[in-house]
Motif scaffolding. Structure first.
Motif, mmCIF file in Angstrom:
data_model
loop_
_atom_site.group_PDB
_atom_site.id
_atom_site.type_symbol
_atom_site.label_atom_id
_atom_site.label_comp_id
_atom_site.label_asym_id
_atom_site.label_seq_id
_atom_site.Cartn_x
_atom_site.Cartn_y
_atom_site.Cartn_z
ATOM 1 N N UNK A 349 0.871 -1.295 0.045
ATOM 2 C CA UNK A 349 0.071 -0.234 0.064
ATOM 3 C C UNK A 349 0.883 1.223 0.030
ATOM 4 N N UNK A 350 0.616 2.341 -0.619
ATOM 5 C CA UNK A 350 1.193 3.583 -0.823
ATOM 6 C C UNK A 350 0.274 4.779 -0.294
ATOM 7 N N UNK A 351 0.553 5.222 0.568
ATOM 8 C CA UNK A 351 -0.517 6.293 1.248
ATOM 9 C C UNK A 351 0.221 7.382 1.996
ATOM 10 N N UNK A 352 -0.307 8.357 2.265
ATOM 11 C CA UNK A 352 0.314 9.442 3.116
ATOM 12 C C UNK A 352 -0.306 9.113 4.652
ATOM 13 N N UNK A 353 0.022 9.672 5.643
ATOM 14 C CA UNK A 353 -0.258 9.499 6.985
ATOM 15 C C UNK A 353 0.470 8.356 7.653
ATOM 16 N N UNK A 354 1.615 8.108 7.155
ATOM 17 C CA UNK A 354 2.556 6.808 7.642
ATOM 18 C C UNK A 354 1.831 5.423 7.585
ATOM 19 N N UNK A 355 0.933 5.127 6.852
ATOM 20 C CA UNK A 355 0.290 3.871 6.836
ATOM 21 C C UNK A 355 0.943 3.117 5.634
ATOM 22 N N UNK A 356 2.203 3.489 4.935
ATOM 23 C CA UNK A 356 2.787 2.504 3.950
ATOM 24 C C UNK A 356 3.212 1.449 4.584
ATOM 25 N N UNK A 357 3.435 0.467 3.823
ATOM 26 C CA UNK A 357 4.146 -0.701 4.148
ATOM 27 C C UNK A 357 5.214 -1.233 3.016
ATOM 28 N N UNK A 358 5.982 -2.107 3.458
ATOM 29 C CA UNK A 358 7.063 -2.877 2.584
ATOM 30 C C UNK A 358 6.528 -3.993 2.064
#
Length: 442
Positions: A349-358
């Motif tokens: 997932x690519x998003x703002x607000x610190x909710x990205x993942x690897x």
């Protein structure tokens, strides 16, 4: 006798509905468009530790294995889904024969974890893996939060034993799970009989203020308790006047009185006074147990007090201010088609607000310094470096749908003790700070 085989009321016959509505609607759509059988990898991790925590504790793994085994859609459950029109008939037919047939890898129970640690990895078809998201997170988020609080309290208590007594402060079934998690985190016993019956945790308890108030005098109450339970019992001495109660307790039980319990007041001051009084009365071996809304900070403040054991309730079963670990369950890799030989493609997932993942199927290892102290949590998606080959953290828990890593609760408890001992000393500090070791990605 194995209590787990008895079908206790603390268990449920099926965990299939411990899920969210949208798990089933995703399944229906995936079945319809042909993507349900794509090989997939989901991982459980947390992006950050609760504020001020230096490490997390993996707890609930054994309960997760039970939940996966019991994830079955029986007739009553299927009828409920049909009546509510949650999914179509094709999906209901698929659910009727659901059995998880994939693999699960994870950090063994009792291990510590850090931001980004792949705490659990679930592999199989998208259809069979996606359904397990909610029940897995429900268990791990709750139990790991309790175990982390318990671990901090155990560090603060040192060698003094801790009694879990929070059953009346949470849901009756959550109380059993909390007892189990607290035991993993370092508590020595529980007041909850269901937890003792279900998991073999030692149970303790003697009397409450109600027993004293029932009698015409405190002396009558103590006499009755000692007559029934023996001089080694624990007498509650703060119903009226503590000093008078201690005198009466020793008069009735003798200098071999097991313990006295203090449940109110300035515990530091009262404990010192009670210890002095007991010693003066010749009851040098009588122990002092303190309760009364303790948390890790209160326990640490009593380190210099003549206290022999702590009883902890509300703060423990609510995670001492952090009732969840914010763990998530994310798809990190999936095949390009339903062909079993199709290669896995990393997704994230690519998003703002610190909710990205690897993205990518991950391994994890803990790098240690020359003294054997942990210095980094290393997480990667490629080949494991030779230097870390014997430091890998994930173990196989389920293979082709069969549980392969059940273990006694004592094993998880001992593992946590060793894991915590292998962290830098600052891990046990109660002051606010970041994770005690960094997470490095390769």
């Amino acid at each position: 006798m194995n209590p787990a085989d008895l079908g206790l009321p603390v268990d449920v016959p099926s965990t299939a509905l411990f899920t969210d509505h949208y798990e089933l609607t995703m399944l229906q759509a995936a079945l319809a468009n042909g993507t349900a059988d794509r090989r997939s990898v989901f991982e459980v991790f947390t992006r950050r530790l609760p504020e001020g925590r230096r490490y997390g504790v993996v707890a609930g793994t054994g309960r997760v294995l039970d939940a996966v085994e019991n994830f079955r859609f029986d007739g009553a459950v299927l009828e409920f889904l049909r009546e509510r029109a949650v999914v179509d008939m094709r999906t209901l037919d698929w659910l009727s024969s659901y059995r998880f047939s994939g693999d699960i890898w994870g950090y063994p129970e009792g291990e510590v974890y850090f931001p980004g640690s792949p705490i659990l990895r679930v592999e199989g078809s998208f259809a069979e893996c996606v359904l397990l998201e909610t029940v897995i997170l429900s268990i791990l988020n709750h139990d790991s939060a309790i175990a982390a609080a318990a671990s901090r309290m155990a560090s603060a208590a040192g060698e003094r034993p801790l009694i879990e007594m929070g059953a009346r402060r949470t849901h009756e079934l959550a109380a059993v799970a909390a007892s189990r998690a607290a035991y993993v985190g370092g508590f020595t016993s529980t007041s909850d009989l269901a937890a003792g019956f279900r998991y073999g945790i030692p149970t303790v308890g003697t009397s409450a203020h109600a027993f004293t108030l029932l009698h015409d005098s405190e002396r009558d109450a103590f006499t009755a308790q000692v007559a029934s339970l023996g001089g080694g019992t624990t007498l509650l001495v703060d119903t009226y006047d503590v000093a008078e109660a201690v005198r009466t307790a020793v008069e009735i039980a003798g200098t071999g009185l097991g313990a006295v319990r203090i449940d109110s007041g300035d515990l530091l001051l009262v404990a010192h006074r009670v210890r002095q009084q007991l010693d003066e009365l010749g009851a040098e071996r009588t122990k002092i147990v303190v309760t009364s809304d303790l948390d890790e900070y209160a326990i640490a403040s009593l380190a210099a007090a003549p206290v022999d054991a702590y009883g902890v309730g509300t703060q423990l079963v609510t995670g001492s201010g952090h009732p969840t670990c914010s763990m998530v369950y994310k798809l990190v890799a999936r095949a390009q088609s339903a062909d079993p030989k199709a290669p896995l493609v990393p997704v994230a997932k690519k998003s703002t607000g610190g909710k990205t993942s690897v993205g990518g199927r991950k391994w994890a290892a803990r790098r240690r310094d020359a003294d054997g102290v942990a210095e980094a949590e290393v997480v990667g998606t490629g080949p494991v470096p030779n230097a870390l080959a014997d430091r890998q953290l994930l173990v196989q828990l389920v293979k082709a749908g069969e549980v392969v890593a059940r273990e006694p609760l004592e094993a998880a408890r001992e593992r946590h003790r060793e894991a915590r001992a292998g962290l830098p000393l600052s891990a046990t500090q109660l002051s606010r700070g970041e994770a005690v070791i960094p997470t490095e990605y390769l």
